[in-house]
Write a protein that holds these residues in place. Sequence first.
Motif, PDB file in Angstrom:
ATOM      1  N   ASN A 124       0.810  -1.219   0.000  1.00  0.00           N
ATOM      2  CA  ASN A 124       0.000   0.000   0.000  1.00  0.00           C
ATOM      3  C   ASN A 124       0.846   1.274   0.000  1.00  0.00           C
ATOM      4  N   ALA A 125       2.124   1.126  -0.342  1.00  0.00           N
ATOM      5  CA  ALA A 125       3.017   2.290  -0.293  1.00  0.00           C
ATOM      6  C   ALA A 125       2.736   3.281  -1.410  1.00  0.00           C
ATOM      7  N   GLY A 126       2.136   2.845  -2.495  1.00  0.00           N
ATOM      8  CA  GLY A 126       1.816   3.785  -3.564  1.00  0.00           C
ATOM      9  C   GLY A 126       2.170   3.233  -4.920  1.00  0.00           C
ATOM     10  N   ALA A 127       1.509   3.765  -5.952  1.00  0.00           N
ATOM     11  CA  ALA A 127       1.719   3.280  -7.306  1.00  0.00           C
ATOM     12  C   ALA A 127       3.104   3.610  -7.834  1.00  0.00           C
ATOM     13  N   ASP A 128       3.799   4.540  -7.185  1.00  0.00           N
ATOM     14  CA  ASP A 128       5.116   4.928  -7.663  1.00  0.00           C
ATOM     15  C   ASP A 128       6.216   4.036  -7.106  1.00  0.00           C
ATOM     16  N   LEU A 129       5.860   2.950  -6.417  1.00  0.00           N
ATOM     17  CA  LEU A 129       6.845   2.026  -5.887  1.00  0.00           C
ATOM     18  C   LEU A 129       6.577   0.630  -6.419  1.00  0.00           C
ATOM     19  N   VAL A 130       7.618  -0.013  -6.935  1.00  0.00           N
ATOM     20  CA  VAL A 130       7.519  -1.376  -7.443  1.00  0.00           C
ATOM     21  C   VAL A 130       8.576  -2.212  -6.747  1.00  0.00           C
ATOM     22  N   VAL A 131       8.175  -3.356  -6.180  1.00  0.00           N
ATOM     23  CA  VAL A 131       9.125  -4.273  -5.558  1.00  0.00           C
ATOM     24  C   VAL A 131       9.704  -5.166  -6.649  1.00  0.00           C
ATOM     25  N   LEU A 132      10.984  -4.964  -6.951  1.00  0.00           N
ATOM     26  CA  LEU A 132      11.643  -5.782  -7.959  1.00  0.00           C
ATOM     27  C   LEU A 132      12.061  -7.128  -7.386  1.00  0.00           C
ATOM     28  N   GLY A 133      12.198  -7.205  -6.067  1.00  0.00           N
ATOM     29  CA  GLY A 133      12.527  -8.465  -5.414  1.00  0.00           C
ATOM     30  C   GLY A 133      14.014  -8.652  -5.217  1.00  0.00           C
ATOM     31  N   LEU A 141      18.704 -14.693  -3.667  1.00  0.00           N
ATOM     32  CA  LEU A 141      18.355 -14.529  -2.254  1.00  0.00           C
ATOM     33  C   LEU A 141      19.579 -14.057  -1.477  1.00  0.00           C
ATOM     34  N   SER A 142      20.345 -13.145  -2.074  1.00  0.00           N
ATOM     35  CA  SER A 142      21.634 -12.761  -1.513  1.00  0.00           C
ATOM     36  C   SER A 142      21.557 -11.453  -0.749  1.00  0.00           C
ATOM     37  N   PRO A 143      22.123 -11.395   0.468  1.00  0.00           N
ATOM     38  CA  PRO A 143      22.195 -10.115   1.169  1.00  0.00           C
ATOM     39  C   PRO A 143      22.977  -9.059   0.408  1.00  0.00           C
ATOM     40  N   ARG A 144      23.829  -9.519  -0.526  1.00  0.00           N
ATOM     41  CA  ARG A 144      24.638  -8.574  -1.303  1.00  0.00           C
ATOM     42  C   ARG A 144      23.764  -7.527  -1.992  1.00  0.00           C
ATOM     43  N   GLY A 145      22.644  -7.963  -2.567  1.00  0.00           N
ATOM     44  CA  GLY A 145      21.814  -7.041  -3.325  1.00  0.00           C
ATOM     45  C   GLY A 145      20.651  -6.455  -2.553  1.00  0.00           C
ATOM     46  N   GLY A 146      20.340  -7.003  -1.371  1.00  0.00           N
ATOM     47  CA  GLY A 146      19.211  -6.520  -0.607  1.00  0.00           C
ATOM     48  C   GLY A 146      17.897  -6.757  -1.327  1.00  0.00           C
ATOM     49  N   LEU A 147      16.853  -6.128  -0.837  1.00  0.00           N
ATOM     50  CA  LEU A 147      15.565  -6.139  -1.528  1.00  0.00           C
ATOM     51  C   LEU A 147      15.509  -4.898  -2.409  1.00  0.00           C
ATOM     52  N   THR A 148      15.398  -5.085  -3.707  1.00  0.00           N
ATOM     53  CA  THR A 148      15.438  -3.965  -4.632  1.00  0.00           C
ATOM     54  C   THR A 148      14.032  -3.486  -4.952  1.00  0.00           C
ATOM     55  N   VAL A 149      13.825  -2.190  -4.817  1.00  0.00           N
ATOM     56  CA  VAL A 149      12.561  -1.563  -5.183  1.00  0.00           C
ATOM     57  C   VAL A 149      12.847  -0.459  -6.189  1.00  0.00           C
ATOM     58  N   ARG A 150      11.800  -0.076  -6.912  1.00  0.00           N
ATOM     59  CA  ARG A 150      11.909   1.074  -7.808  1.00  0.00           C
ATOM     60  C   ARG A 150      10.996   2.169  -7.284  1.00  0.00           C
ATOM     61  N   THR A 151      11.564   3.336  -7.018  1.00  0.00           N
ATOM     62  CA  THR A 151      10.779   4.442  -6.488  1.00  0.00           C
ATOM     63  C   THR A 151      11.233   5.764  -7.098  1.00  0.00           C
ATOM     64  N   ALA A 152      10.261   6.576  -7.493  1.00  0.00           N
ATOM     65  CA  ALA A 152      10.572   7.907  -8.011  1.00  0.00           C
ATOM     66  C   ALA A 152      11.058   8.833  -6.902  1.00  0.00           C
ATOM     67  N   GLU A 178      16.043   5.098 -10.443  1.00  0.00           N
ATOM     68  CA  GLU A 178      15.031   4.873  -9.404  1.00  0.00           C
ATOM     69  C   GLU A 178      15.239   3.632  -8.553  1.00  0.00           C
ATOM     70  N   ALA A 179      16.142   2.729  -8.906  1.00  0.00           N
ATOM     71  CA  ALA A 179      16.301   1.496  -8.134  1.00  0.00           C
ATOM     72  C   ALA A 179      16.981   1.775  -6.797  1.00  0.00           C
ATOM     73  N   LEU A 180      16.509   1.103  -5.762  1.00  0.00           N
ATOM     74  CA  LEU A 180      17.043   1.280  -4.416  1.00  0.00           C
ATOM     75  C   LEU A 180      17.069  -0.074  -3.707  1.00  0.00           C
ATOM     76  N   ALA A 181      18.198  -0.380  -3.063  1.00  0.00           N
ATOM     77  CA  ALA A 181      18.335  -1.624  -2.312  1.00  0.00           C
ATOM     78  C   ALA A 181      18.066  -1.367  -0.840  1.00  0.00           C
TER      79      ALA A 181
END
Length: 367
Positions: free
Chosen positions: A267-276, A281-292, A334-337
């Motif tokens: 429910n964070a908003g349409a401007d956020l996409v969870v890329l996964g 499943l590596s801590p190296r990359g974290g959970l990547t999201v796309r946010t404006a 826009e990608a963020l880990a």
Amino acid sequence: MTYDTTPRITLRGDAARYAGLTEQILEAVLDAAEADEFLLKSRVARFESALTDALGAVHAVGCASTTGAVLLALNALGCGPADEVVVPAWAPDALFSAVVRAGARPVLVDVSTEHGAPDAADLAGVTGPATRAILLGPAGTAEVRARLHEAALRLGVPVVEIGGPEPRPARAAGVTTVLPLGPDDLLGGIGDAAAVVTDDDAVARGCRMFRNHGQDPQVRFVHHHVGFNCRMDESVAAFLLRRLPELEARSTRMRQLTDRYTRALRNAGADLVVLGPGPCLSPRGGLTVRTALRDQVRARLAARGVESAVPPFRPAGDRGMPDAFPGARRLMEEALALPLHPGLAPEDVDLIAATVAECHAGLRETR
């Protein structure tokens, strides 16, 4: 006056992951030293055997690094100066360098802004008679990967992918998986390492030769190829053998945390996409999201003691083609880990998700 700016919640949780492992690390090093075995000996062989059992694979070839493993796989597939290798336009530089080191020419394909990997429908447009392999980076969910594997099989092109530890008794035909095993990866080694996992006898044999200067796997000092040194250390293998029984539990934990993140961010908003987190499943990359709102989100997370990072992927736009790959360009912007590792507390996931949601709620209120 000075202030402690050390994040309370770190991206990979390295310090907590290695707390209490000093004795295991020393035991692994002493074990190899006392046996006078340091490179590519009995511990590496035992680890390879144990890993194939854990993953339901035919072959696992231990080697010195993830980048080296990708190069080994490309060499084993016969990549050379007349060949092309398809590479996602948004990917680690190491993938591009491996293709170039193999003597082949990278052919770029754009990526989806919904999952970070190429779309399967786009592969046909970038493959041809000269295509020797399709190289996939760490992005893309299991479902996305399955579609890419099916498309590659129809095209008759083998795949080399940075993959994860999922047991796959019915492995995808024509797919060679590189499993990262370094300190920042799922098992958490004590040095850089990786394994090439394959059901293809010829690929496995080629990787075993190329990792040891092209030397025959059974007959010393008989060299069939011009290879290089990509041998796994014995002490690294000894430590990974001690960690391997934890693989399934750590994988399960990462999936549980990912699911919790996804529900909390829904429910964070349409401007956020969870890329996964991708298949690694590596801590190296974290959970990547796309946010404006990447800069705002990072600032608010930092104020609450949460580390985040911009994924170190340079899109093709930075390679002189700014308009050819809009998906890669957007992900660069826009990608963020976000933090994701087996030791991450569920309440920390909730805090991070709530912080991200606050930023997006503020954006909706201003519209």
